[in-house]
Scaffold this motif. Structure first.
Motif, PDB file in Angstrom:
ATOM      1  N   UNK A   1       0.831  -1.209   0.000  1.00 10.76           N
ATOM      2  CA  UNK A   1       0.000   0.000   0.000  1.00 10.76           C
ATOM      3  C   UNK A   1       0.870   1.265   0.000  1.00 10.76           C
ATOM      4  N   UNK A   2       1.926   1.231   0.807  1.00 13.85           N
ATOM      5  CA  UNK A   2       2.788   2.416   0.899  1.00 13.85           C
ATOM      6  C   UNK A   2       3.495   2.702  -0.420  1.00 13.85           C
ATOM      7  N   UNK A   3       3.970   1.646  -1.083  1.00 11.71           N
ATOM      8  CA  UNK A   3       4.646   1.852  -2.362  1.00 11.71           C
ATOM      9  C   UNK A   3       3.665   2.268  -3.453  1.00 11.71           C
ATOM     10  N   UNK A   4       2.435   1.765  -3.360  1.00 10.06           N
ATOM     11  CA  UNK A   4       1.400   2.225  -4.301  1.00 10.06           C
ATOM     12  C   UNK A   4       1.126   3.727  -4.105  1.00 10.06           C
ATOM     13  N   UNK A   5       1.063   4.168  -2.845  1.00  9.81           N
ATOM     14  CA  UNK A   5       0.861   5.589  -2.562  1.00  9.81           C
ATOM     15  C   UNK A   5       2.028   6.414  -3.102  1.00  9.81           C
ATOM     16  N   UNK A   6       3.244   5.882  -2.957  1.00  8.95           N
ATOM     17  CA  UNK A   6       4.424   6.577  -3.482  1.00  8.95           C
ATOM     18  C   UNK A   6       4.337   6.718  -4.998  1.00  8.95           C
ATOM     19  N   UNK A   7       3.995   5.629  -5.668  1.00  7.94           N
ATOM     20  CA  UNK A   7       3.898   5.643  -7.143  1.00  7.94           C
ATOM     21  C   UNK A   7       2.835   6.640  -7.599  1.00  7.94           C
ATOM     22  N   UNK A   8       1.670   6.658  -6.893  1.00  6.35           N
ATOM     23  CA  UNK A   8       0.580   7.575  -7.278  1.00  6.35           C
ATOM     24  C   UNK A   8       0.940   9.037  -7.004  1.00  6.35           C
ATOM     25  N   UNK A   9       1.816   9.269  -6.030  1.00  5.65           N
ATOM     26  CA  UNK A   9       2.173  10.652  -5.699  1.00  5.65           C
ATOM     27  C   UNK A   9       3.150  11.257  -6.711  1.00  5.65           C
ATOM     28  N   UNK A  10       3.870  10.390  -7.450  1.00 12.03           N
ATOM     29  CA  UNK A  10       4.878  10.894  -8.399  1.00 12.03           C
ATOM     30  C   UNK A  10       4.260  11.811  -9.453  1.00 12.03           C
ATOM     31  N   UNK A  11       3.168  11.383 -10.186  1.00  8.40           N
ATOM     32  CA  UNK A  11       2.589  12.308 -11.163  1.00  8.40           C
ATOM     33  C   UNK A  11       1.998  13.566 -10.516  1.00  8.40           C
ATOM     34  N   UNK A  12       1.558  13.456  -9.259  1.00  9.96           N
ATOM     35  CA  UNK A  12       1.018  14.632  -8.576  1.00  9.96           C
ATOM     36  C   UNK A  12       2.108  15.675  -8.349  1.00  9.96           C
TER      37      UNK A  12
END
Length: 791
Positions: free
Chosen positions: A204-215
């Motif tokens: 979950x944490x790495x998914x959040x990291x990946x999603x935050x990159x384009x943001x």
């Protein structure tokens, strides 16, 4: 081998860069652009911004269609034998280097006389000589240096607004990322310690990291770009603390999950970016609406004379002109629409359009362009299309005419928010140092929350929204202001100067009596046609009083501003104006305003005018006297002194026999003594005084007075409301100051909770756009209340 970046465009040069003068280029196109700039001593382009250019595209044969006469006709906004003007949309314009090189095109092509960039619209307006270059060559030059224009032949001249959808895309991605990151954060929120959470929490944490990159790298890039450009220019703009806050949240959260220290603050980061963009989107939409109201609904009351098929003349507003209409253009009147010259001799001054005051002679059948000014008598035209009001507004609002007045003028926003960012950064650093010493776990939260909660967006927004809304309200009430800074200047004035004839007097209700030798029928004919060609208030009044005569084309016509008219037809040479101008120095009667006439240097007589003052003049002056020094500055004689003494307050200064240059010097002297001067007059005789004053207002009454010298145009029917408009401008400043107070209170309260560690960054991110929205709502409601009082 280390890859190098292109010196011109910044792209990766790959394993085989092209080297020239110890600089690497990704392709021959970029190298060629650098060579062009280098040969013309324009390498300063690279000093303003690193790698600012774009890769030039293959252009051979691409612009052959620009050699066709009909296409050139559609694309250019002005054409003559010596100059052509075209406005081109350049999508690549993005920085100070772009502006600099595009405004120095004349160094790359000497046939280009001028180029002016509108950064907001991403356009460049190019003037060039058609004798030595062409539109096709100009476009090829732009393309060859990486600034390829976007050319659409369909409805090109309607200048459709280019829709920028990037903010919508960024907001969509931020919303998607925020929703999913919050969803993935729920298990940690509820502190579920079951086996499945322990098993999947890292995923979950790495998914959040990946999603935050384009943001971070796409949705919030504008804040980083703005902050970087500000810092590069040694300016701490309002985006610096926002960019810092986003960076701190992202870096700290990444470190936490990388070393398994915790789940980070990706939810706060996503919320911060999403709510920042929501606020920005709201601001953009609201301001676009205000701009739309201003540009397309606020038609100022410039009148034009329409000639009916039966020969009768009537005044209509310019935006009522339709294709095929016959229109009359008098001396010093603006041509409001592209047209064909039917009758008369055209001597056109295109300085509004081209910046050059040289006049161009035109004969029947020639095409005349909107924005030209007739300078030699009356002409009749046939309109080729309807009026583009936005084009006239563009001429009026041209920055060229605003430079002198705006020099040294500091806006209220600049005065108050000048040191805001420095103060916020100082508070953030001090608070962070305190928490590092006392409780390091709160330090980063405090630093981020302070930067976000104290964002000065509310301060930056209050003035544009207040003035923008008031511009719209004033426009609907027939008071047409050039730009927002005029409202601010209007609120500061302490001296009000009025012209007399055509300003506090009404042309429509004046009457005149002739005293002297009767004029022959031929002389009356020349007199009537001479007056027909003039825009002076007395000429217009006398023209409407005299009986109808046949319309003839005068051999010569010359108007001497502030003196009178000289016209010739066949063997009659007529002079109309002041006693000294027509050659009657023995005139001793100064009891009334007079217009004298001589024919072939023989004095004939005079028309004596009995002035009719506008309704509400006395009440207006009595309201103004409480706050302002009042002056009547008239070019007429002292005949009306006693009447004015009875009509106006005792402290009003009455000064007569003033030439246009005398009025200008009078204003200049009082400004040197510290006075803030408002001048109200007509746009013809008073052009110099209007330009010299801090605020110049031209009165419009069925006259095509359109001058860049004035800052505002007031419909004559609203003259008595002048005090209310000034009062509303002062109220607008109060609204802005109150919005600053509200913003200050919000910042103080917010900073208290942020500094004491009681405010999470995501809450700060929600409160920040809410504070901006609340300021916009406050200023909108307040200005609408001001508008209701005006109505």
């Amino acid at each position: 081998m280390e890859n190098k970046t292109c010196f011109h465009c910044g792209d990766d040069c790959g394993n085989h860069p092209i080297t020239f003068q110890e600089k690497s280029f990704c392709c021959n196109g970029c190298k060629t652009v650098f060579e062009i700039f280098n040969e013309n001593n324009l390498t300063c382009y690279y000093d303003l911004q690193n790698s600012p250019g774009a890769v030039p595209k293959e252009i051979e044969g691409k612009y052959d269609f620009l050699s066709e006469e009909k296409i050139i006709e559609n694309l250019t906004e002005f054409r003559s034998d010596t100059i052509e003007i075209v406005t081109l949309y350049i999508p690549h314009i993005h920085c100070s280097s772009c502006i600099w090189i595009l405004e120095n095109l004349k160094q790359l092509n000497t046939s280009i006389t001028d180029s002016l960039v509108n950064f907001g619209k991403k356009t460049v307006r190019v003037s060039y000589s058609p004798k030595t270059t062409s539109l096709k060559q100009v476009v090829i030059l732009l393309s060859s240096i990486g600034y390829e224009p976007y050319i659409s032949l369909e409805d090109y001249q309607t200048e459709k607004k280019q829709v920028n959808r990037s903010l919508i895309y960024k907001l969509g991605i931020a919303g998607f990322g925020f929703g999913n990151i919050m969803f993935l954060s729920f298990p940690e929120y509820f502190e579920l310690n079951e086996y499945w959470l322990e098993q999947y929490k890292h995923l979950f944490r790495w998914l959040m990291f990946i999603m935050s990159i384009p943001l971070v790298f796409y949705s919030s890039q504008d804040y980083f770009i703005s902050a970087y450009k500000g810092l590069k220019a040694k300016i701490l703009n309002i985006d610096v603390p926002i960019a810092l806050g986003i960076s701190v949240l992202f870096i700290r959260s990444t470190v936490e999950i990388l070393f398994d220290l915790g789940s980070g603050f990706f939810d706060s980061l996503a919320g911060l970016i999403f709510f920042l963009l929501v606020g920005k989107f709201f601001q953009q939409k609201t301001y676009d609406f205000l701009s739309f109201e201003r540009d397309y609904k606020s038609y100022f009351p410039i009148a034009i004379t329409k000639i009916a098929p039966d020969g009768s003349e009537s005044s209509i507003q310019v935006y009522d002109i339709e294709k095929g209409d016959r229109i009359l253009i008098r001396n010093e009147e603006l041509i409001p629409v592209d047209a064909i010259l039917i009758n008369g001799k055209g001597k056109i001054d295109y300085s509004f359009v081209t910046g050059e005051s040289q006049t161009v002679s035109k004969i029947s059948g020639d095409k005349l362009f909107a924005g030209g000014k007739q300078t030699s008598g009356v002409i009749e035209l046939e309109a080729l299309k309807s009026v583009e009001q936005s084009y006239l507004t563009q001429l009026w609002s041209n920055d060229v005419f605003n430079k002198n007045k705006d020099d040294g003028f500091a806006t209220i926003t600049n005065k108050i928010s000048k040191h805001f960012t420095i103060a916020i950064l100082f508070i953030a650093l001090v608070a962070t140092m305190f928490w590092i010493i006392t409780d390091i776990s709160k330090a980063m939260n405090v630093f981020t929350a302070v930067l976000i909660i104290a964002c000065p967006c509310a301060i930056a927004l209050s003035a544009p929204f207040t003035f923008g809304n008031l511009l719209r309200i004033f426009g609907k009430l027939k008071f047409y202001i050039k730009n927002a800074s005029v409202i601010e200047k209007l609120a500061q004035i302490d001296t009000v100067i009025f012209d007399k004839t055509g300003t506090i007097t009404s042309n429509k209700s004046s009457n005149a009596i002739y005293d002297g030798e009767l004029l022959s029928d031929t002389e009356n004919l020349v007199l009537k046609n001479s007056l027909r060609g003039s825009n002076h208030p007395l000429s217009r009044s006398l023209y409407s009083i005299l009986k109808e005569h046949n319309i003839v084309t005068l051999d010569t016509f010359e108007e001497h501003i502030g003196k009178g008219i000289e016209a010739k037809h066949n063997d009659i040479n007529l002079k109309i104006g002041s006693a000294s101008f027509v050659g009657n120095p023995q005139e001793t009667n100064v009891l009334n305003t007079t217009v004298h006439i001589s024919s072939n240097n023989v004095y004939k007589g005079k028309y004596t005018f009995y002035n009719s003052y506008r309704k509400g003049v006395s009440k207006l002056f009595n309201k103004l006297k409480k706050q302002f020094d009042l002056v009547i500055l008239s070019g007429d004689n002292e005949g009306e002194r006693e009447n004015l003494k009875k009509l106006l307050p005792a402290k009003t200064k009455l000064i007569f026999n003033q030439k246009p240059e005398d009025k200008l010097e009078f204003i200049k002297y009082h400004q040197s003594e510290g006075a803030k001067v408002l001048m109200i007059g007509d746009g013809l005789n008073d052009a110099g005084a209007l330009a010299q004053s801090d605020v110049g207002i031209a009165i419009s009454e069925d006259v095509n007075v359109f001058s860049p010298a004035c800052d505002a145009i007031l419909d004559a029917s609203k003259f008595k409301e002048l005090y209310a408009y000034i009062k509303a401008s002062k109220s607008a400043i109060k609204v802005i100051k109150w919005s600053f107070v509200l913003s200050f209170i919000y910042n103080v309260v917010g900073l208290y909770f942020a500094v004491t560690g009681q405010l999470a960054p995501v809450v700060a991110a929600i409160l920040m756009p809410l504070s901006s929205i609340s300021i916009v709502v406050f200023t909108t409601i307040a200005t609408n209340l001001i508008g209701k009082k005006l109505k």
